[in-house]
Design a protein around this motif. Structure first.
Motif, PDB file in Angstrom:
ATOM      1  N   GLY A 147      -2.946   7.999   4.735  1.00 43.41           N
ATOM      2  CA  GLY A 147      -2.617   6.722   4.097  1.00 43.41           C
ATOM      3  C   GLY A 147      -1.126   6.453   4.079  1.00 43.41           C
TER       4      GLY A 147
ATOM      5  N   GLN B  45      -6.977   0.613  -7.849  1.00 41.81           N
ATOM      6  CA  GLN B  45      -5.672   0.139  -7.401  1.00 41.81           C
ATOM      7  C   GLN B  45      -5.773  -0.557  -6.052  1.00 41.81           C
ATOM      8  N   LEU B  46      -6.566  -0.005  -5.143  1.00 46.11           N
ATOM      9  CA  LEU B  46      -6.719  -0.623  -3.825  1.00 46.11           C
ATOM     10  C   LEU B  46      -7.422  -1.977  -3.926  1.00 46.11           C
TER      11      LEU B  46
ATOM     12  N   THR C 289      -5.035  -4.425  -5.589  1.00 49.94           N
ATOM     13  CA  THR C 289      -3.911  -4.720  -4.711  1.00 49.94           C
ATOM     14  C   THR C 289      -4.310  -5.684  -3.599  1.00 49.94           C
ATOM     15  N   LEU C 290      -5.442  -5.420  -2.959  1.00 48.06           N
ATOM     16  CA  LEU C 290      -5.876  -6.281  -1.850  1.00 48.06           C
ATOM     17  C   LEU C 290      -6.203  -7.690  -2.341  1.00 48.06           C
TER      18      LEU C 290
ATOM     19  N   LEU D 297       0.780  -1.232   0.000  1.00 52.87           N
ATOM     20  CA  LEU D 297       0.000   0.000   0.000  1.00 52.87           C
ATOM     21  C   LEU D 297       0.816   1.289   0.000  1.00 52.87           C
TER      22      LEU D 297
ATOM     23  N   SER E 153       0.087   3.307   6.133  1.00 54.02           N
ATOM     24  CA  SER E 153       0.679   2.220   5.334  1.00 54.02           C
ATOM     25  C   SER E 153       2.141   2.006   5.687  1.00 54.02           C
TER      26      SER E 153
ATOM     27  N   VAL F 198       1.391   2.921  -3.325  1.00 49.32           N
ATOM     28  CA  VAL F 198       0.174   3.497  -3.901  1.00 49.32           C
ATOM     29  C   VAL F 198      -0.065   4.890  -3.329  1.00 49.32           C
TER      30      VAL F 198
END
Length: 708
Positions: free
Chosen positions: A432, A547-548, A551-552, A149, A436, A152
């Motif tokens: 964030g 993207q989140l 990514t997850l 994260l 992160s 990002v």
């Protein structure tokens, strides 16, 4: 309100053609983008790319971003669905963004390099423990989440500067935007597109980046080269090509499972096959990858294979410097030439990184100064125009050039910035980054305990932030994200940061390098996607969500796939040699002072110096120079290094693909856009077919199905 000229769909040559609604660039921001159907499509496409990247990443270290094929597959999925006539270009951007975030997970989380390096090659003494480190599923997910994260969030605040104000080209992102706009019959942001560099031919200078990111822009030159995709005859032909090559590649994967001899054909004779490992593997995916890489890159790889496996390794064996079997990583020829490969790649990567970083910083400063100067002049001219208007002299002032000056500055000001409700809030970004980063520190602590000191992780994150900025700028200017150089540079830095007597110095070196590389790679990937969205008119907030989500999902799927591969196959093995892991661990040993085999140091220094000079020439000789055209004949260090450390069977098929690509583009009557687009689709089918079917052969292996 946005206007729409959409009419009912028509059938053209049996293909449903959906007319594109007419929306202005700003109107499209409010269109539905974060939809369930787009999310499912993006996760599905990304999962296919991820499995493919795992297969080839563990075999050769090759990982592809696959942004263009992902955008094309997203469009193809919805083109034939009866209820998806309202599938828009901005929704296609969301699909592609999710897919890229998922597919690049194996590289971002170090699952094809750092993690197998720690599990398979790190000794008990090097880890600082009395046992080997083996990661559980929960360890892998925690580790991946810790790295997933912060890159990002690092990228979000850079968007305004490098995309909106400076309008860096980001050629791969621009090419993807052009493809999507052509597929949907929509228009790019004209002011941005005019400076995007899409119309310029891109010559990649860092072949390793093309291996990692799958950049197709060296084959794409203009929007006109995508136009044939929307013509029904060519669309039929290209989709058929994709399906046929996918089927061919899948069939080879299945047949070669039952007859493994097809993976190592002794075409050069039994002696060279058994004693020197010169075989040919007619893998359609390797041929497809060679098509993507192009003839120059695969020629450099072939040069490396001949130099390493045809000259240096046999010499080392005959002199007694490497007395073991040729493919022995420790005592054999492969282990001996590995150090030369490492020296060549480190030298090339660091020189290239230094030049690209310096040039990017220099150009960035120039751009910012120019933007500030023009912005100041623009504000002054507008103030003067306002004053003049109040006195009834506006027309006179505008005729004196204020209108022209305002037009000149439009590409440097934030006129192309989207409304704040479509941006990621600055407070969220800051929070964030902090959270992160804390998550990364906690994750490393949970997985490695006190083996990794807190200060080492914090320094690695700070380096990742710095390298992310350099990586994004380099990617925007040149289409190169020098992640290899970043990883190796971080390893060199940590060789100084960590005391030489620390019992876990090599483990710390690996972990720190992985953190720095992950941040730079993720920031670059997201910025490419944001460039695509900016040209199309997609919401940056929607892309951030994409993207989140990707990514997850990738954190989970990547961890699962890593454990599955290790449960089903013996790794390392003849099939999965995990060369990237060997590069990581040996680079850590090298920078921390580990000993080398006899004469390896001397040869490594000579080759490192030679390829450092070559890298310097390739990076500093201007394209306007009369000598620039001859640089293509000088071998690239990274590509040569890849050719040295991989067995010849991996290189020969790729060389065949590169030669096919050269013939394809230059054959009589086939020049132009149709040929290039067809080549991309052809190669994508070959790569995806073998990558996807590898999941099925893995199932057969786990069930104990016999093969010969």
């Amino acid at each position: 309100m946005a206007s729409s000229n959409a009419s009912t769909s028509e059938i053209r040559d049996g293909i449903p053609v959906v007319p594109a609604p007419s929306f202005t660039w700003n109107d499209k921001l409010a269109l539905p983008q974060v939809t369930t159907r787009a999310t499912i499509a993006g996760l599905t496409i990304g999962s296919i790319v991820l499995v493919s990247n795992f297969q080839f990443g563990l075999q050769t270290g090759w990982v592809s971003m696959m942004s263009l094929p992902s955008a094309l597959l997203g469009f193809a999925i919805f083109k034939f669905l009866p209820y998806s006539q309202d599938f828009t270009d901005v929704e296609n951007v969301f699909v592609q963004s999710v897919a890229v975030a998922v597919g690049t997970g194996p590289l971002a989380y170090g699952l094809i390099g750092i993690i197998p390096a720690i599990e398979k090659f790190l000794t008990e003494e090097e880890s600082g423990l009395s046992r080997k480190l083996v990661f559980s599923m929960s360890d892998l997910m925690i580790w991946s989440l810790g790295l997933a994260l912060f890159g990002v969030f690092f990228a979000v605040p850079l968007r305004r500067q490098v995309i909106v104000k400076e309008k860096l080209p980001f050629p791969s992102g621009s090419a993807t935007a052009t493809l999507i706009s052509v597929l949907h019959g929509s228009e790019l942001n004209s002011e941005v597109a005019s400076t995007s560099g899409v119309a310029e031919p891109i010559q990649l200078e860092d072949e390793e980046n093309s291996l990692h990111n799958g950049n197709y822009t060296n084959s794409i030159q203009s929007e006109a080269e995508f136009k044939s995709l929307t013509e029904s005859k060519n669309y039929d032909k290209n989709i058929s090509s994709l399906l046929y090559t996918f089927a061919l590649s899948s069939a080879y994967t299945l047949i070669s499972f039952f007859f493994p001899v097809l993976k190592n054909l002794p075409v050069f004779g039994t002696h060279l096959s058994q004693d020197y490992k010169w075989n040919f593997q007619p893998s359609p995916a390797y041929i497809g990858q060679g098509i993507i890489m192009g003839l120059p890159t695969v020629s450099y790889m072939l040069f490396g294979a001949i130099a390493g496996w045809g000259i240096l390794a046999p010499i080392a064996k005959s002199k007694g410097w490497a007395p073991g079997p040729m493919d022995d990583w420790v005592h054999g020829g492969q282990g001996w030439i590995l150090w030369i490969s490492l020296s060549v790649m480190i030298s090339d990567s660091l020189i290239s990184f230094a030049v690209v970083a310096a040039r990017s910083v220099y150009d960035g400063v120039k751009r910012m100064k120019r933007a500030q100067r023009i912005e100041t002049e623009y504000i002054a001219s507008m103030a003067a125009a306002a004053d003049a208007a109040a006195e009834g002299e506006r027309e006179s002032l505008l005729n004196n050039g204020y209108s022209k000056r305002g037009s000149e500055t439009s590409s440097f000001l934030v006129a192309d910035e989207v409304p704040s409700q479509h941006l990621v809030d600055f407070k969220i970004t800051v929070l964030g980054v902090i959270l992160s980063s804390i998550l990364c520190v906690i994750s490393v602590r949970l997985v490695f305990g006190d083996l990794i000191p807190y200060y080492a992780t914090v320094v690695a994150i700070i380096l990742a932030l710095f390298f992310s900025i350099l990586g994004v700028r380099a990617l925007g200017e040149t289409d190169l994200n020098p992640v290899s150089g970043i990883g190796k540079l971080s390893q060199l830095i940590f060789a100084v940061v960590i005391p030489n007597n620390h019992p876990s110095k090599i483990l710390i070196n690996l972990v720190a390098g992985g953190i720095a590389e992950a941040g730079a790679q993720q920031a670059g990937d997201l910025m490419q996607d944001l460039k695509t969205g900016h040209l199309i008119g997609a919401s940056p907030k929607a892309q951030f969500i994409a993207q989140l989500i990707g990514t997850l999902w990738s954190v989970v799927l990547s961890s699962v796939m890593y454990k599955v591969y290790n449960a089903v196959y013996e790794i390392p093995s003849q099939m999965f040699r995990i060369p990237t892991a060997i590069i990581w661990i040996d680079c850590s040993r090298l920078v921390t002072g580990e000993g080398l085999p006899p004469m390896a140091f001397e040869f490594s220094i000579i080759f490192g110096v030679v390829f450092g000079i070559i890298s310097l020439l390739k990076n500093v000789v201007p394209k306007t120079s009369q000598y620039h055209k001859y640089l293509i004949y000088l071998p690239n260090g990274v590509a040569v290094g890849i050719g040295i450390y991989n067995t010849p069977n991996f290189t020969l098929a790729r060389f065949l693909g590169g030669a096919l690509s050269y013939w394809w583009i230059n054959r009589q009557g086939a020049k132009g856009s149709d040929s290039k687009i067809s080549m991309i689709i052809f190669s994508s089918g070959l790569v995806l077919g073998e990558g996807l079917l590898s999941g099925f052969t893995m199932l057969l292996t786990s069930l104990g199905v016999k093969h010969y």
